[in-house]
Design an enzyme around this catalytic site. Structure first.
Site, PDB file in Angstrom:
ATOM      1  N   SER A 242       1.172  -6.608  -3.430  1.00 42.23           N
ATOM      2  CA  SER A 242       0.194  -5.758  -2.505  1.00 42.23           C
ATOM      3  C   SER A 242       0.902  -4.767  -1.836  1.00 42.23           C
ATOM      4  O   SER A 242       2.068  -4.528  -1.964  1.00 42.23           O
ATOM      5  CB  SER A 242      -0.557  -6.726  -1.311  1.00 42.23           C
ATOM      6  N   LYS A 243       0.127  -3.915  -1.222  1.00 41.81           N
ATOM      7  CA  LYS A 243       0.721  -2.624  -0.593  1.00 41.81           C
ATOM      8  C   LYS A 243       2.143  -2.892   0.189  1.00 41.81           C
ATOM      9  O   LYS A 243       3.131  -2.064   0.084  1.00 41.81           O
ATOM     10  CB  LYS A 243      -0.314  -2.044   0.494  1.00 41.81           C
ATOM     11  N   ARG A 244       2.084  -4.137   0.712  1.00 38.12           N
ATOM     12  CA  ARG A 244       3.213  -4.174   1.854  1.00 38.12           C
ATOM     13  C   ARG A 244       4.567  -4.435   0.854  1.00 38.12           C
ATOM     14  O   ARG A 244       5.627  -4.417   1.633  1.00 38.12           O
ATOM     15  CB  ARG A 244       3.096  -5.254   2.939  1.00 38.12           C
TER      16      ARG A 244
END
Ligand code: GLU
Length: 474
Positions: A242-244
């Protein structure tokens, strides 16, 4: 003769080309290319609210940059809605689908009842066998697929193995909404069939869809494509990427200065392997790739590994080819467009001459461009902190002594200049580093650069001597 292999990549254009999508495309591409087959491209743009032209462009650009070419024109799923409706009606005619007149209230009651009884929410089949003459005139019906209730649906999946889904777990799916719009699973089946797709390779998140789609194929009497559902990509911590964790869009990897070949190599190793091979060419991937060598468990994205692999590719790419990559990269780099505008033929020649030294010190094109910045710098050069310190600590004086030595060198080649500086060092009783570091500071404004004699040669006599004179103080 067996029929040709046809794969497809079917992204939804709701954002960028996702790195996981790029890997799916790579597997489809490698499988087709290795078998003289075709890879088709279908844009799944039926969600009109979320699909954008910009996203379509980003996907096409991303695939092109990665070198994943598709055959024929991209197909728009939305544009094929009429054909999807036709098949929904054909299923109706064959008794494999039916009109359902349930009102939103009835469906809500069904949902609440299932929830209260802690059962999975499923359509209860109210209109499955009901005589449509009893239909309420005010309700516009949907068309539901008459899914088999007994037995099981089996997917012989190359990555997941034999997947068996009891038919009682799959309810009667809406295939055409009351407004006449086809739903996703119907569209996918009709498109894959009409496009002649023989092999479906996609993310494992589509496995449940695969069961529903299989039922639709069988109801139409169509042959079911060969299926492979590839495990997801996880972040370094084991959670779904994911983005993180970092960048998700392929264009971000381009902007970070990765080479397409390195990214192809890296992505291929996420979920696929060929013995212990970590570094292989795209030709080898195409030659070696089989669906049965895909793993079943999720792979972890390792950013450091990608960076090291990219460094390897940079070091092993021929200088002229690397220069082409660097020039193509500039528009996407911070400050790159400006540098590109200043890159005339003379500058290209300098870059090419410096490339062998530069590429030893760069893991990404960002670092390569940073390393090349001294070629573009204009006098008087601005110094970074370390360079300034070197000059203050005796560098200015060393340069003052060195300037006439260099000015008197027979010819301006790295070889001759190195000999001249070495002789001077010996005569002055200095270690070579005591001269090389100030030279590096004066010529590049930094404390790191390719070999200093190469730097001298690449800059040329006049520019190099002028930069040295700028910093030479007794
Ligand atoms: N459009 C789907 C997605 O982007 C892929 C559907 C498929 O491959 O069948 O996840």
């Amino acid at each position: 003769m067996s029929s040709p292999i046809i794969t497809r990549f079917a992204p939804s254009p709701t954002g960028f080309l996702h790195i996981g999508g790029a890997r799916t495309a790579l597997f489809n591409w490698a499988f087709a290319r290795g078998r003289k087959g075709k890879m088709l491209l279908r844009i799944e743009d039926t969600d009109r609210e979320r699909s954008t032209d910009a996203a379509v462009t980003a996907i096409l650009d991303g695939l092109t940059w990665l070198g994943l070419t598709w055959d024929g024109d991209a197909v728009s799923q939305y544009a094929r809605a009429e054909r999807h409706r036709e098949v929904a009606n054909e299923l109706l005619k064959r008794g494999k689908a039916y009109h359902c007149y349930c009102t939103p209230q009835e469906l809500e009651a069904m949902r609440a009842k299932a929830e209260a009884e802690k059962r999975p929410i499923r359509y209860d089949g109210t209109w499955r066998d009901r005589d449509p003459s009893s239909a309420p005139a005010v309700v516009k019906p949907v068309i539901r697929f008459k899914a088999p209730q007994q037995g099981e649906t089996v997917i012989e999946d190359h990555a997941q193995g034999r997947v068996v889904i009891p038919n009682k777990d799959l309810d009667d799916l809406i295939i055409l909404r009351s407004d006449g719009n086809p739903t996703y699973n119907l569209s996918v089946v009709v498109d894959d069939h009409d496009m002649g797709v023989t092999h479906i390779i996609r993310g494992v998140d589509h496995l449940t869809n695969a069961a529903r789609q299989t039922q639709i194929y069988l109801a139409m009497g169509w042959s079911v494509p060969d299926m492979t559902h590839v495990p997801l990509i996880h972040g370094p911590d084991g959670a779904k990427l994911s983005k993180r964790h970092g960048a998700l869009g392929v264009e971000a990897y381009r902007a970070m200065g990765y080479l397409p070949a390195a990214l192809r190599n890296y992505l291929a190793r996420l979920g696929w392997s060929h013995g212990d091979d970590e570094i292989f060419s795209t030709e080898q991937l195409v030659e070696w790739f089989t669906l049965d060598s895909l793993g079943k468990s999720a792979s972890r994205f390792d950013f450091a590994k990608l960076e090291n692999l990219n460094g390897h590719y940079i070091r092993h790419t021929p200088d002229a080819e690397l220069l082409r990559h660097l020039l193509a990269f500039m528009p996407h780099a911070e400050g790159g467009p400006d540098l590109l505008a200043r890159t005339d033929d003379a500058m290209k020649a300098k870059l090419l001459r410096a490339m062998a030294g530069l590429k030893e010190r760069a893991k990404t094109l960002v670092e390569l461009l940073k390393g090349a910045a001294f070629l573009y710098a204009s006098r008087p050069l601005s110094m970074d902190d370390k360079a300034r310190q070197i000059l203050v600590d005796g560098g200015h004086a060393a340069l003052a002594a060195l300037h006439p030595v260099l000015a008197g060198a027979g010819d301006w080649t790295a070889h001759t200049l190195e000999a001249a500086v070495k002789t001077h060092a010996e005569q002055a009783g200095l270690k070579l580093g005591k001269l090389a570091q100030p030279l590096r500071a004066a010529l590049t404004g930094t404390s790191t650069s390719p070999g200093i004699f190469d730097v001298l040669e690449v800059l040329g006599r006049d520019e190099a001597l002028a930069r040295i004179a700028d910093q030479a103080k007794p």
